[in-house]
Write a protein that holds these residues in place. Structure first.
Motif, PDB file in Angstrom:
ATOM      1  N   LEU A   5      -6.487   9.392 -19.778  1.00  0.00           N
ATOM      2  CA  LEU A   5      -7.104   8.114 -19.421  1.00  0.00           C
ATOM      3  C   LEU A   5      -8.465   7.959 -20.108  1.00  0.00           C
ATOM      4  CD1 LEU A   5      -6.304   7.880 -15.599  1.00  0.00           C
ATOM      5  CD2 LEU A   5      -5.253   6.579 -17.465  1.00  0.00           C
ATOM      6  N   THR A   6      -8.684   6.798 -20.719  1.00  0.00           N
ATOM      7  CA  THR A   6      -9.955   6.538 -21.398  1.00  0.00           C
ATOM      8  C   THR A   6     -10.952   5.831 -20.486  1.00  0.00           C
ATOM      9  OG1 THR A   6      -9.035   4.475 -22.288  1.00  0.00           O
ATOM     10  CG2 THR A   6      -8.876   6.448 -23.672  1.00  0.00           C
ATOM     11  N   ASP A   7     -10.496   5.322 -19.348  1.00  0.00           N
ATOM     12  CA  ASP A   7     -11.393   4.737 -18.340  1.00  0.00           C
ATOM     13  C   ASP A   7     -10.883   5.157 -16.955  1.00  0.00           C
ATOM     14  OD1 ASP A   7     -13.244   3.336 -16.898  1.00  0.00           O
ATOM     15  OD2 ASP A   7     -12.531   1.343 -17.484  1.00  0.00           O
ATOM     16  N   PRO A   8     -10.915   6.450 -16.667  1.00  0.00           N
ATOM     17  CA  PRO A   8     -10.303   6.936 -15.426  1.00  0.00           C
ATOM     18  C   PRO A   8     -10.967   6.422 -14.159  1.00  0.00           C
ATOM     19  CG  PRO A   8     -11.582   8.673 -16.483  1.00  0.00           C
ATOM     20  CD  PRO A   8     -11.517   7.542 -17.451  1.00  0.00           C
ATOM     21  N   VAL A   9     -12.264   6.161 -14.189  1.00  0.00           N
ATOM     22  CA  VAL A   9     -12.932   5.686 -12.969  1.00  0.00           C
ATOM     23  C   VAL A   9     -12.389   4.320 -12.562  1.00  0.00           C
ATOM     24  CG1 VAL A   9     -15.131   5.023 -11.965  1.00  0.00           C
ATOM     25  CG2 VAL A   9     -14.995   7.060 -13.400  1.00  0.00           C
ATOM     26  N   SER A  10     -12.183   3.439 -13.536  1.00  0.00           N
ATOM     27  CA  SER A  10     -11.610   2.128 -13.223  1.00  0.00           C
ATOM     28  C   SER A  10     -10.200   2.268 -12.685  1.00  0.00           C
ATOM     29  CB  SER A  10     -11.619   1.237 -14.472  1.00  0.00           C
ATOM     30  OG  SER A  10     -12.940   0.928 -14.863  1.00  0.00           O
ATOM     31  N   VAL A  11      -9.408   3.150 -13.283  1.00  0.00           N
ATOM     32  CA  VAL A  11      -8.042   3.368 -12.806  1.00  0.00           C
ATOM     33  C   VAL A  11      -8.048   3.901 -11.377  1.00  0.00           C
ATOM     34  CG1 VAL A  11      -5.918   4.709 -13.139  1.00  0.00           C
ATOM     35  CG2 VAL A  11      -7.093   3.715 -15.118  1.00  0.00           C
ATOM     36  N   LEU A  12      -8.885   4.889 -11.091  1.00  0.00           N
ATOM     37  CA  LEU A  12      -8.925   5.473  -9.750  1.00  0.00           C
ATOM     38  C   LEU A  12      -9.486   4.484  -8.731  1.00  0.00           C
ATOM     39  CD1 LEU A  12     -10.019   9.161 -10.474  1.00  0.00           C
ATOM     40  CD2 LEU A  12      -7.716   8.212 -10.222  1.00  0.00           C
ATOM     41  N   LEU A  35     -14.776  17.778 -12.745  1.00  0.00           N
ATOM     42  CA  LEU A  35     -14.814  16.489 -13.424  1.00  0.00           C
ATOM     43  C   LEU A  35     -13.975  15.460 -12.670  1.00  0.00           C
ATOM     44  CD1 LEU A  35     -15.247  14.531 -15.840  1.00  0.00           C
ATOM     45  CD2 LEU A  35     -13.270  15.649 -16.921  1.00  0.00           C
ATOM     46  N   VAL A  36     -12.762  15.841 -12.251  1.00  0.00           N
ATOM     47  CA  VAL A  36     -11.893  14.902 -11.541  1.00  0.00           C
ATOM     48  C   VAL A  36     -12.514  14.507 -10.206  1.00  0.00           C
ATOM     49  CG1 VAL A  36      -9.623  14.605 -10.490  1.00  0.00           C
ATOM     50  CG2 VAL A  36      -9.827  15.705 -12.713  1.00  0.00           C
ATOM     51  N   HIS A  37     -13.149  15.465  -9.508  1.00  0.00           N
ATOM     52  CA  HIS A  37     -13.835  15.121  -8.267  1.00  0.00           C
ATOM     53  C   HIS A  37     -14.972  14.123  -8.515  1.00  0.00           C
ATOM     54  CE1 HIS A  37     -12.633  18.399  -5.142  1.00  0.00           C
ATOM     55  NE2 HIS A  37     -11.905  17.324  -5.078  1.00  0.00           N
ATOM     56  N   GLU A  38     -15.680  14.285  -9.627  1.00  0.00           N
ATOM     57  CA  GLU A  38     -16.749  13.346  -9.953  1.00  0.00           C
ATOM     58  C   GLU A  38     -16.169  11.962 -10.256  1.00  0.00           C
ATOM     59  OE1 GLU A  38     -20.423  11.562 -10.884  1.00  0.00           O
ATOM     60  OE2 GLU A  38     -19.791  13.200  -9.568  1.00  0.00           O
ATOM     61  N   HIS A  46       0.833  -1.199   0.000  1.00  0.00           N
ATOM     62  CA  HIS A  46       0.000   0.000   0.000  1.00  0.00           C
ATOM     63  C   HIS A  46       0.868   1.250   0.000  1.00  0.00           C
ATOM     64  CE1 HIS A  46      -3.080  -2.905   1.305  1.00  0.00           C
ATOM     65  NE2 HIS A  46      -3.922  -2.070   0.728  1.00  0.00           N
ATOM     66  N   TYR A  47       0.295   2.333  -0.505  1.00  0.00           N
ATOM     67  CA  TYR A  47       0.998   3.615  -0.599  1.00  0.00           C
ATOM     68  C   TYR A  47       0.305   4.642   0.289  1.00  0.00           C
ATOM     69  CZ  TYR A  47       3.473   1.587  -4.540  1.00  0.00           C
ATOM     70  OH  TYR A  47       4.260   0.780  -5.316  1.00  0.00           O
ATOM     71  N   ASP A  48       1.121   5.522   0.852  1.00  0.00           N
ATOM     72  CA  ASP A  48       0.582   6.600   1.683  1.00  0.00           C
ATOM     73  C   ASP A  48      -0.018   7.709   0.827  1.00  0.00           C
ATOM     74  OD1 ASP A  48       1.613   5.544   4.271  1.00  0.00           O
ATOM     75  OD2 ASP A  48       3.550   5.900   3.311  1.00  0.00           O
ATOM     76  N   ALA A  49       0.487   7.852  -0.389  1.00  0.00           N
ATOM     77  CA  ALA A  49      -0.014   8.885  -1.300  1.00  0.00           C
ATOM     78  C   ALA A  49       0.173   8.414  -2.733  1.00  0.00           C
ATOM     79  CB  ALA A  49       0.711  10.210  -1.075  1.00  0.00           C
ATOM     80  N   VAL A  50      -0.756   8.807  -3.595  1.00  0.00           N
ATOM     81  CA  VAL A  50      -0.638   8.585  -5.041  1.00  0.00           C
ATOM     82  C   VAL A  50      -0.758   9.944  -5.711  1.00  0.00           C
ATOM     83  CG1 VAL A  50      -1.635   7.532  -7.087  1.00  0.00           C
ATOM     84  CG2 VAL A  50      -1.583   6.261  -4.930  1.00  0.00           C
ATOM     85  N   ALA A  51       0.221  10.285  -6.534  1.00  0.00           N
ATOM     86  CA  ALA A  51       0.210  11.559  -7.260  1.00  0.00           C
ATOM     87  C   ALA A  51       0.118  11.283  -8.754  1.00  0.00           C
ATOM     88  CB  ALA A  51       1.456  12.372  -6.949  1.00  0.00           C
ATOM     89  N   CYS A  52      -0.755  11.995  -9.428  1.00  0.00           N
ATOM     90  CA  CYS A  52      -0.891  11.907 -10.887  1.00  0.00           C
ATOM     91  C   CYS A  52      -0.754  13.322 -11.433  1.00  0.00           C
ATOM     92  CB  CYS A  52      -2.237  11.295 -11.270  1.00  0.00           C
ATOM     93  SG  CYS A  52      -2.496  11.137 -13.055  1.00  0.00           S
ATOM     94  N   SER A  53       0.349  13.578 -12.123  1.00  0.00           N
ATOM     95  CA  SER A  53       0.653  14.945 -12.559  1.00  0.00           C
ATOM     96  C   SER A  53       0.450  15.116 -14.056  1.00  0.00           C
ATOM     97  CB  SER A  53       2.104  15.301 -12.203  1.00  0.00           C
ATOM     98  OG  SER A  53       2.332  15.195 -10.816  1.00  0.00           O
ATOM     99  N   LEU A  54      -0.449  16.023 -14.439  1.00  0.00           N
ATOM    100  CA  LEU A  54      -0.593  16.497 -15.809  1.00  0.00           C
ATOM    101  C   LEU A  54      -0.866  15.364 -16.788  1.00  0.00           C
ATOM    102  CD1 LEU A  54       2.567  18.813 -15.656  1.00  0.00           C
ATOM    103  CD2 LEU A  54       0.225  19.395 -15.019  1.00  0.00           C
ATOM    104  N   SER A  55      -1.632  14.350 -16.355  1.00  0.00           N
ATOM    105  CA  SER A  55      -1.850  13.186 -17.209  1.00  0.00           C
ATOM    106  C   SER A  55      -3.260  12.618 -17.133  1.00  0.00           C
ATOM    107  CB  SER A  55      -0.862  12.068 -16.830  1.00  0.00           C
ATOM    108  OG  SER A  55       0.474  12.486 -16.986  1.00  0.00           O
ATOM    109  N   ILE A  56      -4.062  13.040 -16.177  1.00  0.00           N
ATOM    110  CA  ILE A  56      -5.376  12.425 -15.977  1.00  0.00           C
ATOM    111  C   ILE A  56      -6.239  12.529 -17.229  1.00  0.00           C
ATOM    112  CG2 ILE A  56      -6.502  14.504 -15.055  1.00  0.00           C
ATOM    113  CD1 ILE A  56      -6.952  11.012 -13.551  1.00  0.00           C
ATOM    114  N   GLU A  57      -5.982  13.558 -18.057  1.00  0.00           N
ATOM    115  CA  GLU A  57      -6.789  13.775 -19.259  1.00  0.00           C
ATOM    116  C   GLU A  57      -6.524  12.753 -20.351  1.00  0.00           C
ATOM    117  OE1 GLU A  57      -3.330  16.808 -19.458  1.00  0.00           O
ATOM    118  OE2 GLU A  57      -4.610  15.851 -17.945  1.00  0.00           O
TER     119      GLU A  57
END
Length: 390
Positions: free
Chosen positions: A293-300, A341-344, A280-291
């Motif tokens: 992803l074609t299935d971001p909900v599954s990834v998150l 959008l990212v919060h959703e 497990h990780y204490d933090a996950v950072a995604c920088s300047l790339s979330i846009e």
């Protein structure tokens, strides 16, 4: 002078920062009572003031909530796809026809509250209307004015509050309808070929990267185990912390050049949204790339499984990306709406802990930056949305 606008909706906290350039304390218009508190302050010192709804932006009024035929919405083609009205979304007023004083070029935002058959309810109030607000101001530099003539008057409440703040928040009772069948389509879906060759370039300028690092720093501590999701040659993470960073990206050569990574794994999240890592990780950072992803909900959702209890997901964004790789729906949105959008996406992925947003706009771009002249010295804006795993 750096201004910070603070506001809240439910348990979500919002902090919108804006650098005021060439502030003239004698001539400019400031938020009420703020300049009086700043009088006599030195660089590094700050003051803040709180405001009731209607003091910084126009008050919320019901006469700005109107019912219109859906046919009054002008469907425009953006990026090869028609934009249709969706509940919760913001659009430029110019997309409404038949309103007095409104032209097709009017970009002032309005929001769709409801669509019932052939009728839609729209809200023409400012996105921050009806909210209590707090403004903090920090003096960053003082300079004696050389003359008393010329120059322009700046209305700082408008600069701080207009242009997007408020558009991050969803409607109180329902999520925003962001998605349609074309939302996650892209003009170039071949990631393997695109990322086969390393791209040793940064997406944002050095000052924007420093701003993003300072946002991440608020949540990262020595000893943390951090996953750098969709990693590359640059993580935008603080480089003076003792953290163990694992990179997950598409090009090994890029990640090998990243000095912050302890280890890295090549993995295509658009082919397989799972995270092929143990522990497990204490933090996950995604920088300047979330846009991308074609299935971001599954990834998150998979990211949530990798986070330790109480861990935090940090998503950094700007307005720069590879045009052919960003999903079409992302490009259609206002910069502040992308945060919503990212919060959703996070909500759909099962995140229900504390959350918030930090943004920074109008900072100085380094003079040696190759885009300095074309941007008039303005640094790339950065936005970071965060959520804790409960």
């Amino acid at each position: 002078m750096e201004f910070a606008l603070h506001w809240q909706q439910g348990d979500a906290k919002f902090e919108d920062r804006f650098l005021g350039r060439r502030v003239n304390a004698w001539r400019d218009v400031f938020p009420p009572a703020l300049m009086e508190k700043l009088h006599g302050c030195s660089p590094g010192e700050a003051a803040s003031a709180s405001y009731c709804p209607g003091e910084l932006v126009d008050p919320y009024t019901l006469d700005k909530v109107i019912h219109l035929p859906v046919t009054r919405f002008r469907k425009r083609s953006l990026g090869g796809r028609n934009v249709s009205p969706k509940v919760g979304r913001f659009y430029p007023l110019g997309m409404l026809s038949g309103l007095p004083g409104i032209y097709s070029s009017t970009i002032t935002p309005f929001r769709i509250l409801e669509i019932d058959g052939e009728t839609m309810t729209v809200d023409l109030n400012h996105p921050l209307a009806g909210r209590p607000l707090t403004v903090e101001a920090v003096i960053t530099r003082l300079q004696e004015k050389q003359g008393d003539t010329g120059g322009s008057l700046m209305h700082w409440p408008e600069e701080i509050c207009y242009g997007g703040p408020g558009m991050q928040a969803p409607l109180p009772e329902r999520p925003t309808e962001f998605f349609d069948e074309q939302f996650f389509s892209r003009s170039d879906a071949d990631d393997a070929t695109f990322y086969a060759q390393p791209r040793m370039i940064g997406h944002i300028d050095e000052q924007a990267s420093a701003n993003l690092r300072s946002m991440y720093r608020r949540f990262l501590k020595n000893g943390m185990r951090v996953l750098d999701l969709m990693s590359s040659m640059q993580s935008h993470l603080p480089d003076d912390l003792d953290i163990d960073v694992t990179g997950l990206g598409l090009n090994a050569e890029e990640m090998a050049a990243n000095p912050l990574l302890t280890e890295y794994v090549v993995h295509d999240l658009n082919r397989d949204p799972s995270i092929p890592l143990k522990g497990h990780y204490d933090a996950v950072a995604c920088s300047l790339s979330i846009e991308y992803l074609t299935d971001p909900v599954s990834v998150l959702s998979c990211v949530r499984e990798q986070l330790a209890p109480g861990g935090v997901l940090l998503v950094g964004m700007s307005n720069r990306w590879f045009p052919t790789k960003a999903v079409r729906g992302w490009v259609d949105l206002n910069e502040f709406e992308r945060v919503g959008l990212v919060h959703e996406m996070m909500r759909r992925a099962g995140f229900d802990g504390k959350r918030g947003v930090i943004s920074m706009r109008n900072d100085w771009r380094p003079q040696g930056d190759r885009h300095f002249l074309e941007t008039r010295g303005v640094s790339d804006p950065v936005y970071m949305t965060w959520v804790e795993k409960s």
